[in-house]
Design a protein around this motif. Structure first.
Motif, short mmCIF file in Angstrom:
data_model
loop_
_atom_site.label_atom_id
_atom_site.label_comp_id
_atom_site.label_asym_id
_atom_site.label_seq_id
_atom_site.Cartn_x
_atom_site.Cartn_y
_atom_site.Cartn_z
N MET A 143 0.83 -1.18 0.00
CA MET A 143 0.00 0.00 0.00
C MET A 143 0.88 1.25 0.00
SD MET A 143 -3.12 -0.91 -0.16
CE MET A 143 -3.54 -2.60 -0.42
N ASN A 165 -9.65 9.70 5.05
CA ASN A 165 -9.17 8.79 6.09
C ASN A 165 -9.27 9.40 7.49
OD1 ASN A 165 -8.73 6.93 4.12
ND2 ASN A 165 -6.50 7.08 4.15
N GLU A 189 -15.18 -4.02 2.65
CA GLU A 189 -14.04 -3.61 1.83
C GLU A 189 -14.20 -4.08 0.39
OE1 GLU A 189 -9.31 -4.51 1.71
OE2 GLU A 189 -10.11 -3.66 3.57
N HIS A 195 -12.72 4.67 4.44
CA HIS A 195 -11.26 4.67 4.51
C HIS A 195 -10.68 4.16 3.19
CE1 HIS A 195 -7.16 3.48 5.65
NE2 HIS A 195 -7.28 4.44 6.55
N SER A 204 -7.29 2.75 1.32
CA SER A 204 -5.94 2.20 1.34
C SER A 204 -5.49 2.12 -0.11
CB SER A 204 -5.90 0.82 1.98
OG SER A 204 -6.27 0.90 3.35
N ASP A 213 -8.20 -0.02 -2.02
CA ASP A 213 -9.03 -0.92 -1.22
C ASP A 213 -9.83 0.01 -0.32
OD1 ASP A 213 -8.05 -3.26 -2.34
OD2 ASP A 213 -6.38 -3.36 -0.95
N TYR A 214 -11.11 0.20 -0.67
CA TYR A 214 -11.98 1.13 0.05
C TYR A 214 -12.87 0.35 1.00
CZ TYR A 214 -15.04 4.96 1.13
OH TYR A 214 -15.72 5.93 1.82
N ASP A 234 1.53 4.99 1.26
CA ASP A 234 1.19 5.94 2.31
C ASP A 234 0.59 7.18 1.65
OD1 ASP A 234 1.47 8.24 4.10
OD2 ASP A 234 2.71 6.92 5.34
#
Length: 107
Positions: free
Chosen positions: A1, A20, A84, A60, A62, A76-77, A3
């Protein structure tokens, strides 16, 4: 992933960070006047969609990968409504660095 702090495009980086953090004010400040969005190919009311899919459901992001100078993401929500899922995001950014449109959907 990846950042979020490492994302290439500053507006997209700020968008992911606002989502996020659950920071509605920061999210709305990123949007150009009249900003639009679509989900799975259908235009939606951006304010209603963001409330339902992000802020009231713990959304969120990712980030798995980025493309198009950082304006295309594979994410990846997850949220408390849908769990997810792998999603694709594309952003249109104005010359003053605000998001005028974003599109999301299943990747």
């Amino acid at each position: 992933m990846i950042d979020p702090a490492q994302l290439t495009d500053p507006a997209v980086r700020a968008f992911v960070s606002a989502v996020n953090a659950g920071d509605r004010d920061a999210f709305e400040a990123l949007l150009a006047p009249g900003a639009t969005m679509s989900d799975d190919g259908s235009d939606r009311n951006l304010t209603e969609w963001a409330d339902k899919e992000i802020f009231s459901s713990g959304g969120h992001m990712s980030v798995a990968s980025e493309s198009d100078g950082g304006r295309g993401l594979i994410v990846d929500y997850r949220n408390n409504t849908w769990g997810e899922m792998r999603t694709a995001w594309r952003f249109d950014v104005t010359t003053d660095g605000r998001i005028s449109r974003f599109e999301t959907g299943q990747a």
